[in-house]
Design a protein around this motif. Structure first.
Motif, PDB file in Angstrom:
ATOM      1  N   GLN A  24      21.507   5.113 -44.762  1.00 47.31           N
ATOM      2  CA  GLN A  24      20.790   6.085 -43.942  1.00 47.31           C
ATOM      3  C   GLN A  24      20.306   5.445 -42.644  1.00 47.31           C
ATOM      4  O   GLN A  24      20.334   6.064 -41.575  1.00 47.31           O
ATOM      5  CB  GLN A  24      19.614   6.660 -44.727  1.00 47.31           C
ATOM      6  CG  GLN A  24      20.018   7.500 -45.930  1.00 47.31           C
ATOM      7  CD  GLN A  24      18.821   8.124 -46.628  1.00 47.31           C
ATOM      8  OE1 GLN A  24      17.958   8.725 -45.998  1.00 47.31           O
ATOM      9  NE2 GLN A  24      18.764   7.977 -47.946  1.00 47.31           N
ATOM     10  N   MET A  25      19.846   4.194 -42.739  1.00 46.42           N
ATOM     11  CA  MET A  25      19.384   3.500 -41.547  1.00 46.42           C
ATOM     12  C   MET A  25      20.520   3.214 -40.575  1.00 46.42           C
ATOM     13  O   MET A  25      20.318   3.205 -39.361  1.00 46.42           O
ATOM     14  CB  MET A  25      18.685   2.202 -41.937  1.00 46.42           C
ATOM     15  CG  MET A  25      17.348   2.400 -42.623  1.00 46.42           C
ATOM     16  SD  MET A  25      16.104   3.152 -41.544  1.00 46.42           S
ATOM     17  CE  MET A  25      14.709   3.252 -42.673  1.00 46.42           C
ATOM     18  N   ASP A  26      21.727   2.985 -41.104  1.00 44.38           N
ATOM     19  CA  ASP A  26      22.887   2.801 -40.240  1.00 44.38           C
ATOM     20  C   ASP A  26      23.071   4.006 -39.325  1.00 44.38           C
ATOM     21  O   ASP A  26      23.332   3.867 -38.124  1.00 44.38           O
ATOM     22  CB  ASP A  26      24.150   2.610 -41.080  1.00 44.38           C
ATOM     23  CG  ASP A  26      24.393   1.160 -41.444  1.00 44.38           C
ATOM     24  OD1 ASP A  26      23.738   0.278 -40.858  1.00 44.38           O
ATOM     25  OD2 ASP A  26      25.251   0.911 -42.310  1.00 44.38           O
ATOM     26  N   LYS A  27      22.972   5.187 -39.905  1.00 47.78           N
ATOM     27  CA  LYS A  27      23.163   6.411 -39.138  1.00 47.78           C
ATOM     28  C   LYS A  27      22.101   6.522 -38.037  1.00 47.78           C
ATOM     29  O   LYS A  27      22.406   6.895 -36.892  1.00 47.78           O
ATOM     30  CB  LYS A  27      23.084   7.629 -40.054  1.00 47.78           C
ATOM     31  CG  LYS A  27      24.177   7.672 -41.114  1.00 47.78           C
ATOM     32  CD  LYS A  27      23.977   8.847 -42.058  1.00 47.78           C
ATOM     33  CE  LYS A  27      25.027   8.842 -43.166  1.00 47.78           C
ATOM     34  NZ  LYS A  27      24.818   9.963 -44.141  1.00 47.78           N
ATOM     35  N   GLN A  28      20.853   6.200 -38.387  1.00 48.11           N
ATOM     36  CA  GLN A  28      19.780   6.287 -37.401  1.00 48.11           C
ATOM     37  C   GLN A  28      19.964   5.244 -36.297  1.00 48.11           C
ATOM     38  O   GLN A  28      19.759   5.534 -35.117  1.00 48.11           O
ATOM     39  CB  GLN A  28      18.426   6.101 -38.090  1.00 48.11           C
ATOM     40  CG  GLN A  28      17.248   6.329 -37.155  1.00 48.11           C
ATOM     41  CD  GLN A  28      15.912   6.355 -37.859  1.00 48.11           C
ATOM     42  OE1 GLN A  28      14.869   6.507 -37.226  1.00 48.11           O
ATOM     43  NE2 GLN A  28      15.912   6.216 -39.167  1.00 48.11           N
ATOM     44  N   ALA A  29      20.350   4.023 -36.682  1.00 44.84           N
ATOM     45  CA  ALA A  29      20.554   2.963 -35.696  1.00 44.84           C
ATOM     46  C   ALA A  29      21.655   3.334 -34.713  1.00 44.84           C
ATOM     47  O   ALA A  29      21.540   3.075 -33.507  1.00 44.84           O
ATOM     48  CB  ALA A  29      20.888   1.655 -36.403  1.00 44.84           C
ATOM     49  N   ASP A  30      22.732   3.936 -35.217  1.00 43.54           N
ATOM     50  CA  ASP A  30      23.831   4.352 -34.335  1.00 43.54           C
ATOM     51  C   ASP A  30      23.346   5.361 -33.306  1.00 43.54           C
ATOM     52  O   ASP A  30      23.733   5.302 -32.135  1.00 43.54           O
ATOM     53  CB  ASP A  30      24.966   4.954 -35.163  1.00 43.54           C
ATOM     54  CG  ASP A  30      25.727   3.902 -35.962  1.00 43.54           C
ATOM     55  OD1 ASP A  30      25.588   2.703 -35.655  1.00 43.54           O
ATOM     56  OD2 ASP A  30      26.457   4.286 -36.903  1.00 43.54           O
ATOM     57  N   LYS A  31      22.492   6.283 -33.733  1.00 41.71           N
ATOM     58  CA  LYS A  31      21.988   7.295 -32.808  1.00 41.71           C
ATOM     59  C   LYS A  31      21.051   6.695 -31.771  1.00 41.71           C
ATOM     60  O   LYS A  31      21.044   7.103 -30.609  1.00 41.71           O
ATOM     61  CB  LYS A  31      21.286   8.410 -33.585  1.00 41.71           C
ATOM     62  CG  LYS A  31      22.235   9.219 -34.460  1.00 41.71           C
ATOM     63  CD  LYS A  31      21.688  10.595 -34.779  1.00 41.71           C
ATOM     64  CE  LYS A  31      22.747  11.435 -35.480  1.00 41.71           C
ATOM     65  NZ  LYS A  31      22.354  12.848 -35.618  1.00 41.71           N
ATOM     66  N   ALA A  51      21.528   6.758 -27.775  1.00 39.90           N
ATOM     67  CA  ALA A  51      20.514   7.371 -26.915  1.00 39.90           C
ATOM     68  C   ALA A  51      19.916   6.375 -25.934  1.00 39.90           C
ATOM     69  O   ALA A  51      19.529   6.756 -24.819  1.00 39.90           O
ATOM     70  CB  ALA A  51      19.403   7.981 -27.779  1.00 39.90           C
ATOM     71  N   LEU A  52      19.813   5.105 -26.341  1.00 36.25           N
ATOM     72  CA  LEU A  52      19.201   4.068 -25.503  1.00 36.25           C
ATOM     73  C   LEU A  52      20.152   2.872 -25.402  1.00 36.25           C
ATOM     74  O   LEU A  52      19.941   1.831 -26.028  1.00 36.25           O
ATOM     75  CB  LEU A  52      17.871   3.607 -26.111  1.00 36.25           C
ATOM     76  CG  LEU A  52      16.751   4.626 -26.200  1.00 36.25           C
ATOM     77  CD1 LEU A  52      15.583   4.050 -26.985  1.00 36.25           C
ATOM     78  CD2 LEU A  52      16.294   5.025 -24.807  1.00 36.25           C
ATOM     79  N   PRO A  53      21.208   3.000 -24.617  1.00 32.05           N
ATOM     80  CA  PRO A  53      22.212   1.929 -24.551  1.00 32.05           C
ATOM     81  C   PRO A  53      21.663   0.597 -24.066  1.00 32.05           C
ATOM     82  O   PRO A  53      22.247  -0.452 -24.329  1.00 32.05           O
ATOM     83  CB  PRO A  53      23.267   2.491 -23.595  1.00 32.05           C
ATOM     84  CG  PRO A  53      22.554   3.556 -22.817  1.00 32.05           C
ATOM     85  CD  PRO A  53      21.544   4.132 -23.741  1.00 32.05           C
ATOM     86  N   GLY A  54      20.543   0.588 -23.364  1.00 29.97           N
ATOM     87  CA  GLY A  54      19.986  -0.660 -22.868  1.00 29.97           C
ATOM     88  C   GLY A  54      19.064  -1.357 -23.852  1.00 29.97           C
ATOM     89  O   GLY A  54      18.747  -2.537 -23.683  1.00 29.97           O
ATOM     90  N   ALA A  55      18.634  -0.637 -24.881  1.00 28.17           N
ATOM     91  CA  ALA A  55      17.702  -1.228 -25.842  1.00 28.17           C
ATOM     92  C   ALA A  55      18.442  -2.142 -26.816  1.00 28.17           C
ATOM     93  O   ALA A  55      19.627  -1.970 -27.082  1.00 28.17           O
ATOM     94  CB  ALA A  55      16.966  -0.139 -26.608  1.00 28.17           C
ATOM     95  N   GLU A  56      17.726  -3.115 -27.350  1.00 28.85           N
ATOM     96  CA  GLU A  56      18.280  -3.990 -28.382  1.00 28.85           C
ATOM     97  C   GLU A  56      17.966  -3.371 -29.734  1.00 28.85           C
ATOM     98  O   GLU A  56      16.800  -3.243 -30.117  1.00 28.85           O
ATOM     99  CB  GLU A  56      17.666  -5.383 -28.268  1.00 28.85           C
ATOM    100  CG  GLU A  56      18.183  -6.373 -29.294  1.00 28.85           C
ATOM    101  CD  GLU A  56      17.523  -7.735 -29.182  1.00 28.85           C
ATOM    102  OE1 GLU A  56      17.396  -8.406 -30.219  1.00 28.85           O
ATOM    103  OE2 GLU A  56      17.116  -8.104 -28.067  1.00 28.85           O
TER     104      GLU A  56
END
Length: 224
Positions: free
Chosen positions: A73-80, A84-89
């Motif tokens: 489930q966390m994988d799905k959230q991390a992908d989103k 949404a924030l391509p510059g964030a780590e």
């Protein structure tokens, strides 16, 4: 909203985690991370190790088959979040997610300031939508500073920075009981404070995302 500036140290967990290398975490897939690193259940704050997001997420892991379900489930959230924030780590740690807001993500802070800029608010809008979509999570928000100024001042400033992010997300409808705020001042630099570039990057906020009790209970029910 719960607030803390204390560092919780779980000695037994530290010894357990010392055998898990950073490379192992980075290279493992979500199911391996969830099933292989679980060392303790309970709330996010109960798992704080060494006083940082990474330790908190590992300490909050459930492990076993339930941990694998949470990890997926966390994988799905991390992908989103990455989309949404391509510059964030965005890092998957244990069964959770670490998000680092710095100069690249657009959620930045001027020296001696805790105010959110227009671009920061725009980026937080994007992540607020994801937190709304995935409500069964706890959110640990950490504030940090560079080494300019004295220790006490920086500790207060880092708390204000974290609180600015929390206040804005709450204004977007994220429930206050999901947040825990932690201030570290200048004590947890990620970059060299001897350079201007390093100081800019150290003026940051990090977010740890872990399963709340409802998600844990659901995952255990599925596993059984």
């Amino acid at each position: 909203m719960k607030q803390t500036t204390s560092i919780f140290v779980a000695i037994a967990l530290v010894f357990s985690i010392s055998f898990v290398s950073c490379d192992s975490l980075k290279n493992a897939n979500s199911t391996q991370k969830g099933a292989g690193i679980g060392v303790a259940g309970g709330a996010l704050i109960g798992g704080l190790i060494g006083g940082n997001v990474t330790g908190a997420l590992i300490g909050a892991a459930v492990g076993g088959a339930a941990g694998g379900i949470i990890g997926n489930q966390m994988d799905k959230q991390a992908d989103k979040i990455e989309e949404a924030l391509p510059g964030a780590e965005v890092n998957r740690v244990g069964e959770g997610i670490q998000v680092v807001f710095d100069d690249k993500s657009g959620v930045t802070f001027a020296i001696n300031k805790a105010d959110l800029t227009a671009s920061a608010k725009e980026n937080l809008d994007a992540i607020a939508e994801i937190f709304t979509e995935f409500p069964d999570t706890n959110l640990l928000v950490e504030g940090h500073t560079d080494s300019s100024g004295d220790d006490a001042y920086n500790m207060t400033l880092s708390k204000k920075r974290a609180q600015s992010v929390v206040d804005y997300l709450e204004g977007k409808g994220i429930s206050s009981d999901r947040f825990t705020v932690t201030a570290y001042g200048e004590t947890k630099p990620r970059f060299d404070n001897a350079t201007e570039e390093g100081r800019v990057k150290n003026r940051r906020v990090e977010i740890g995302i872990s399963a709340n009790q409802e998600m844990i209970d659901d995952a255990k029910a599925q596993a059984n």
